[in-house]
Design a protein around this motif. Structure first.
Motif, PDB file in Angstrom:
ATOM      1  N   LYS A 255       0.813  -1.219   0.000  1.00 50.25           N
ATOM      2  CA  LYS A 255       0.000   0.000   0.000  1.00 50.25           C
ATOM      3  C   LYS A 255       0.851   1.275   0.000  1.00 50.25           C
ATOM      4  O   LYS A 255       0.534   2.250  -0.664  1.00 50.25           O
ATOM      5  CB  LYS A 255      -0.923   0.019   1.237  1.00 50.25           C
ATOM      6  CG  LYS A 255      -1.830  -1.204   1.355  1.00 50.25           C
ATOM      7  CD  LYS A 255      -2.859  -1.260   0.235  1.00 50.25           C
ATOM      8  CE  LYS A 255      -3.884  -2.373   0.430  1.00 50.25           C
ATOM      9  NZ  LYS A 255      -3.363  -3.704   0.167  1.00 50.25           N
ATOM     10  N   MET A 256       1.946   1.249   0.768  1.00 48.36           N
ATOM     11  CA  MET A 256       2.731   2.470   0.936  1.00 48.36           C
ATOM     12  C   MET A 256       3.736   2.659  -0.198  1.00 48.36           C
ATOM     13  O   MET A 256       4.363   1.692  -0.655  1.00 48.36           O
ATOM     14  CB  MET A 256       3.495   2.418   2.276  1.00 48.36           C
ATOM     15  CG  MET A 256       2.596   2.529   3.501  1.00 48.36           C
ATOM     16  SD  MET A 256       3.502   2.112   5.014  1.00 48.36           S
ATOM     17  CE  MET A 256       4.888   3.216   4.902  1.00 48.36           C
ATOM     18  N   LYS A 257       3.892   3.908  -0.609  1.00 50.04           N
ATOM     19  CA  LYS A 257       4.845   4.221  -1.682  1.00 50.04           C
ATOM     20  C   LYS A 257       6.272   3.845  -1.271  1.00 50.04           C
ATOM     21  O   LYS A 257       7.028   3.282  -2.068  1.00 50.04           O
ATOM     22  CB  LYS A 257       4.760   5.711  -2.018  1.00 50.04           C
ATOM     23  CG  LYS A 257       5.584   6.106  -3.228  1.00 50.04           C
ATOM     24  CD  LYS A 257       5.388   7.582  -3.561  1.00 50.04           C
ATOM     25  CE  LYS A 257       6.248   7.966  -4.758  1.00 50.04           C
ATOM     26  NZ  LYS A 257       6.108   9.406  -5.083  1.00 50.04           N
ATOM     27  N   ALA A 258       6.625   4.145  -0.013  1.00 48.06           N
ATOM     28  CA  ALA A 258       7.976   3.824   0.477  1.00 48.06           C
ATOM     29  C   ALA A 258       8.223   2.316   0.419  1.00 48.06           C
ATOM     30  O   ALA A 258       9.320   1.864   0.076  1.00 48.06           O
ATOM     31  CB  ALA A 258       8.159   4.327   1.908  1.00 48.06           C
ATOM     32  N   SER A 259       7.204   1.522   0.751  1.00 47.40           N
ATOM     33  CA  SER A 259       7.347   0.064   0.728  1.00 47.40           C
ATOM     34  C   SER A 259       7.556  -0.432  -0.697  1.00 47.40           C
ATOM     35  O   SER A 259       8.407  -1.296  -0.955  1.00 47.40           O
ATOM     36  CB  SER A 259       6.095  -0.601   1.317  1.00 47.40           C
ATOM     37  OG  SER A 259       5.824  -0.107   2.608  1.00 47.40           O
TER      38      SER A 259
END
Length: 394
Positions: A255-259
């Motif tokens: 879900k997260m951009k950083a991930s």
């Protein structure tokens, strides 16, 4: 044989080229261990030592197989770790970490290297002091070393994994030490550092493994960890974890951009081998890694600790189960040890240690010093327990 058929066939020690690659990476990782060991001094920063070990492996593997047509993967197979005193394993700090070695520390160095997915690993324990190692530090190192020597002789075609586990537990007990629970010795294959065939050194209610028999042409990482404490290490802080391995059989829509950014970087740089978060874009790494771990995309290698005051020793070596016997390709001589305990009075341990490593057939092993006539090979492989337990002076 077509290229496709060659790809399908699992490469093992029946191929001389594969044996050569194992020997090459073993030579590199043994030299990397020697380099890091030579830099282990009071006030040396642990992260600097880890980086030196990894840099040496990357440089040396990068110099090999330069002129082949097909691209060959190579480099670090397991990041250099420096775990001290009661810390059991997997300490490979981030660049910002300020931890240093101190005089009297019991230092465990763990590392791995590969070329074309053929892996050699090694771990070694060193007490940061001048002169012989005495007292409980000598006991715990001698326990790990003698258990490793016994395992070397019992990990052979026809023997069972449970036999090895029971033997190393008995050796540790002879030194009034314990095998640390949860540690596994894995079969290794091309691009597989943790194969399904394992020795569980000490079982517990949460962990059990299938019975297995060792076979010719297999490769194993024999991993022995001993403790003067209970041998039941704990995870104290998840934030200390910096080593991970991509779980190639798992998928999840992050879900997260950083991930997504971090997982993309991991997939490109470290598709199958363990890596350290130090080698990622550090600002985004910590945030992105959490989601990846929570959804099983990454397997963490936690930093585990025994109780303060306990001493932990770690010996790991790579062994090739060749047709002419076992070939231990990674190791390092120990300091002089003067343990308070001995295995001399135990006939079963003495019998294990007297087992030959090679078969009678000449295998081209390295010759040892001294004139021993036709029995040189056998006597080389059945060194006395005194010599093995006490180690060689550096």
């Amino acid at each position: 044989m077509s290229d496709d058929e060659r790809e399908e066939r699992e490469l093992d020690l029946t191929s001389p080229e594969v044996v050569t690659k194992y020997k090459s990476v073993a030579e590199i990782v043994n030299k990397a261990l020697q380099l890091v060991l030579s830099e282990c001094k009071p006030k040396a920063k642990i992260v600097d030592l880890c980086e030196k070990g990894d840099a040496f492996i990357k440089e040396q593997t990068g110099n090999m197989y330069k002129n082949v047509k097909k691209k060959i993967e190579r480099g670090v197979a397991f990041p250099t770790c420096i775990s001290v005193n009661n810390t059991v394993c997997h300490v490979s700090p981030l660049a910002s970490d300020e931890a240093v070695l101190e005089d009297g520390d019991i230092v465990k160095i763990d590392m791995g290297c590969h070329i074309d997915g053929f892996i050699a690993v090694v771990a070694h324990t060193y007490l940061l002091q001048e002169g012989p190692v005495t007292g409980r530090a000598a006991d715990v190192i001698a326990a790990a070393n003698t258990a490793a020597e016994v395992a070397l002789r019992l990990v052979r075609p026809g023997k069972k994994n449970q036999e090895v586990a029971e033997a190393i537990q008995k050796v540790a007990a002879a030194y009034d030490c314990r095998i640390v629970e949860g540690v596994l010795s894995h079969q290794m294959k091309q691009f597989v550092i943790d194969g399904n065939k394992v020795v569980l050194n000490l079982s517990n209610p949460e962990t059990r493994v299938d019975d297995a028999e060792f076979e010719e042409n297999e490769v194993y990482a024999i991993d022995i960890v001993t403790s003067t404490g209970e041998g039941k290490p704990k995870l104290l802080d998840e934030k200390q974890t910096t080593i991970y391995k991509r779980a190639v059989d798992k998928s999840y829509n992050l879900k997260m951009k950083a991930s997504r950014f971090i997982f993309s970087e991991i997939s490109q740089k470290f598709p199958v081998m363990p890596f350290t978060a130090r080698d990622l874009e550090e600002k985004r790494a910590r945030l992105g890694l959490v989601e990846c771990v929570n959804h099983d995309l990454l397997q963490p290698y936690p930093v585990l600790h025994e109780k303060p005051g306990d001493l932990v020793a770690h010996i790991k070596f790579t062994v090739l189960l060749m047709p002419n016997g076992s070939d231990r390709i990674t190791s390092h001589p120990l300091q002089e040890l003067k343990p308070t305990k001995t295995t001399d009075s135990d006939p079963e341990i003495k019998a294990w240690l007297s087992l030959p490593i090679k078969t009678k057939k000449k295998g081209g092993g390295k010759k040892k010093k001294g004139k021993k006539g036709d029995k040189a090979e056998d006597s080389m492989q059945t060194e006395s327990i005194d010599e093995e337990a006490n180690g060689a002076s550096q």
